[in-house]
Design a protein around this motif. Structure first.
Motif, PDB file in Angstrom:
ATOM      1  N   PRO A 117      39.790  44.774  43.497  1.00 38.46           N
ATOM      2  CA  PRO A 117      41.039  44.013  43.336  1.00 38.46           C
ATOM      3  C   PRO A 117      41.158  42.888  44.357  1.00 38.46           C
ATOM      4  O   PRO A 117      40.624  42.967  45.465  1.00 38.46           O
ATOM      5  N   VAL A 148      46.884  45.131  34.277  1.00 42.39           N
ATOM      6  CA  VAL A 148      45.433  44.983  34.396  1.00 42.39           C
ATOM      7  C   VAL A 148      44.724  46.094  33.629  1.00 42.39           C
ATOM      8  O   VAL A 148      45.051  47.273  33.738  1.00 42.39           O
ATOM      9  N   TRP A 184      36.493  45.937  36.257  1.00 38.80           N
ATOM     10  CA  TRP A 184      35.963  45.171  37.388  1.00 38.80           C
ATOM     11  C   TRP A 184      37.094  44.795  38.339  1.00 38.80           C
ATOM     12  O   TRP A 184      36.971  44.928  39.560  1.00 38.80           O
ATOM     13  N   GLU A 185      38.221  44.345  37.792  1.00 45.61           N
ATOM     14  CA  GLU A 185      39.370  44.006  38.630  1.00 45.61           C
ATOM     15  C   GLU A 185      39.907  45.242  39.345  1.00 45.61           C
ATOM     16  O   GLU A 185      40.309  45.169  40.514  1.00 45.61           O
ATOM     17  N   LYS A 186      39.889  46.369  38.672  1.00 48.63           N
ATOM     18  CA  LYS A 186      40.379  47.597  39.298  1.00 48.63           C
ATOM     19  C   LYS A 186      39.456  48.058  40.425  1.00 48.63           C
ATOM     20  O   LYS A 186      39.915  48.587  41.432  1.00 48.63           O
ATOM     21  N   ASP A 208      40.976  45.463  32.970  1.00 45.86           N
ATOM     22  CA  ASP A 208      39.560  45.281  33.246  1.00 45.86           C
ATOM     23  C   ASP A 208      39.103  46.167  34.414  1.00 45.86           C
ATOM     24  O   ASP A 208      39.645  46.073  35.517  1.00 45.86           O
ATOM     25  N   GLY A 244      38.630  39.758  37.676  1.00 49.12           N
ATOM     26  CA  GLY A 244      39.063  40.351  36.428  1.00 49.12           C
ATOM     27  C   GLY A 244      38.912  39.420  35.241  1.00 49.12           C
ATOM     28  O   GLY A 244      39.107  38.207  35.357  1.00 49.12           O
ATOM     29  N   GLY A 291      39.852  38.143  42.192  1.00 53.58           N
ATOM     30  CA  GLY A 291      39.937  37.280  41.024  1.00 53.58           C
ATOM     31  C   GLY A 291      38.773  37.424  40.068  1.00 53.58           C
ATOM     32  O   GLY A 291      38.442  36.482  39.336  1.00 53.58           O
TER      33      GLY A 291
END
Length: 533
Positions: free
Chosen positions: A382, A373, A377-379, A375, A387, A385
């Motif tokens: 988490p 990963v 935003w995903e980090k 991105d 990312g 979904g």
């Protein structure tokens, strides 16, 4: 053909440069890679290439955190490489559009480093600084679009700075005329180098409420939307004053002949169309993302098309988008058969279409393991979904290692299906989705009604959506079966005796038809109509 500009007649193609073509083996695409693939793009038939950010950046948000607006990040090349790209693009009769990111900079930009140096620094007011709330916390309840508070405390000065996105992306203060003048000069810098226009990132965020009032709670909040959905962005975005700012940007763009200004705007249709500006002095093309969120059924699609067409200001030119670097790919959203019908929809509706790289070969979202990963935003959030890595994976050029994208290790994993889902394989397949896109684009070129003709709805019943495109004496009938069952007894428009199928999504049908014809599952047709005798 009516008198129109190139950006009205043409087709835009978004290149995400990190993922398009690597030429130096570092696993990241570059400007020379885009140059290498220009013949492919010219052969595809698109008219303008929109390139996502290539500026110097710490890459906290992969180029949307700009550290220098008038340079090129070394991983992509340099200004000389950029000039070569512009020259080669124009030599093929194409246009080049750059991403412009004016809402925020990197926290490593010289402007912000000066701004945070002290409260009395001349550039302090170039950014948005506020004293803490009485309890010492953030000045208000505004939320970052990537989750968490939109305010970060600068301990040295005792004030908070605002960032609509990452803390590494402080927002500029567009109420400051010095900021506006500096950013106008950025536009002039690139247009003087031959850039044909700009796609303006998060243009609706440029102005904030002058009193920094709290945003109201969102009564329809759903946790799966992420933190940002907890409040309505009533005061942190889409402020009335933003239209004066956009009109200024437009005047700068208009200093150079035949340029285009495109705005990224995620708003409902009634607010979106305001960004054309008074007397059409705003963005030429406020991006219309309605198809990205649309339900895949005839009545819903017909309703949103009708609402959009009916909301456009007089003389406002429509545009349509199926996907981009921030949203799941169309093939993953609706499936491969429906993605072919979606291609017909995109390229036959009235207005300017924008394609996202790889959609023309049916690329899907690629599953990204936690260790891969990238991105932020995903980090930050988490498991939701949110990312964006899955839709940013490398372009699939051929069946060689890494899909011909790089000789090194790609920055994101290549799709598992690249051995058969790639440009080279599909160029040899006359029934591929790439062949469909090429045929559709060629059809637009030879039928002016598809470029600039009027739009007239015909039917939206059950799974069947149909409309006409007309210009002069030419009339084309577009009919789509959005369902998985054969539809029989399809009628031609009133007063039409017969038609000739110019194209089917399956690329296996060119025949005369009369009322009562059939559509196979997920099939779309473009039919040239003949008047009744």
């Amino acid at each position: 053909m009516i008198d129109t500009r190139w950006w009205q007649r043409g087709i835009f193609y978004q290149v995400y440069p990190r993922s398009f073509q690597d030429t130096d083996g570092d696993g990241i695409g570059d400007l020379d890679g885009i140059r290498r693939r220009l013949d492919y793009l010219a052969g595809l038939g698109v008219d303008a290439i929109w390139v996502s950010p290539i500026y110097p950046s710490p890459m906290a948000d992969f180029g949307y955190d700009v550290a220098d607006y008038c340079g090129i990040h070394p991983m992509f090349g340099d200004l000389e490489a950029f000039d070569r790209l512009v020259a080669d693009v124009h030599a093929r009769g194409l246009k080049l559009v750059l991403d412009f990111v004016p809402n925020h900079t990197s926290d490593q930009h010289l402007w912000f480093r000066e701004s945070r140096a002290s409260r009395d620094n001349p550039k302090r007011d170039w950014y948005i600084w506020r004293d803490p709330a009485p309890d010492g916390g953030p000045p208000n309840n505004w939320i970052s679009n990537f989750g968490g508070p939109a305010w970060t405390l600068d301990a040295a000065s005792g004030q908070y700075y605002y960032h609509a996105f990452l803390k590494e992306q402080p927002d500029l203060n567009w109420r400051n005329p010095e900021v506006r003048a500096a950013m106008h000069d950025v536009l002039r810098f690139w247009m003087a180098r031959g850039v044909d226009g700009f796609r303006v990132d998060v243009i609706w965020h440029l102005m904030k409420d002058a009193d920094f009032r709290d945003n109201p709670p969102n009564p329809g909040y759903r946790p799966e939307e992420g933190d940002i959905g907890r409040f309505l962005q009533t005061h942190s975005a889409d402020q009335p004053e933003v239209h004066d700012i956009i009109a200024e940007l437009r005047r700068v763009v208009d200093e150079f002949p035949d340029r285009v200004l495109i705005g990224e705007i995620y708003l409902p249709i009634d607010r979106l169309v305001a960004y054309y500006g008074e007397d059409l002095a705003g963005a030429h093309l406020p991006f219309n993302f309605q198809l990205i969120y649309a339900s895949w059924n005839a009545e819903s699609l017909a309703a949103l098309i009708e609402e959009y067409e009916g909301s456009l200001p007089r003389g406002g030119w429509p545009n349509w988008v199926l996907g981009n670097h921030d949203r799941p790919r169309i093939a993953s959203r609706v499936g491969h058969d429906r993605a072919r019908a979606a291609a017909v929809l995109l390229l036959t509706l009235r207005g300017t279409p924008t394609m996202y790289y790889g959609d023309e070969i049916g690329m899907e979202n690629v599953p990204i393991s936690p260790e891969d990963v990238h991105d932020p935003w995903e980090k930050n959030e988490p498991g939701l979904g949110l990312g964006r890595d899955p839709e940013r994976t490398p372009m699939q050029w051929d069946a060689s290692p890494n899909a011909g994208f790089t000789a090194g290790r790609p920055w994101l994993p290549v799709a598992a299906n690249f051995a058969h889902c790639n440009v080279a394989a599909m160029l040899d397949d006359p029934f591929s989705i790439l062949a469909l896109y090429r045929r559709l684009i060629a059809l637009r070129r030879v039928h002016p009604a598809l470029q600039t003709g009027s739009y007239r709805p015909v039917t939206a019943h059950g799974d069947v959506l149909a409309y006409q495109r007309e210009l002069g004496g030419e009339s084309l009938f577009v009919v789509l079966n959005l369902g998985g069952e054969t539809q029989r007894g399809i009628a031609l428009p009133d007063g039409v005796a017969e038609g000739h199928v110019l194209l089917s999504t399956r690329l296996d049908r060119e025949e005369k038809v009369t009322s009562g014809f059939s559509l196979r599952a997920h099939e779309g047709l473009v039919i040239a109509l003949s008047a009744a005798t």
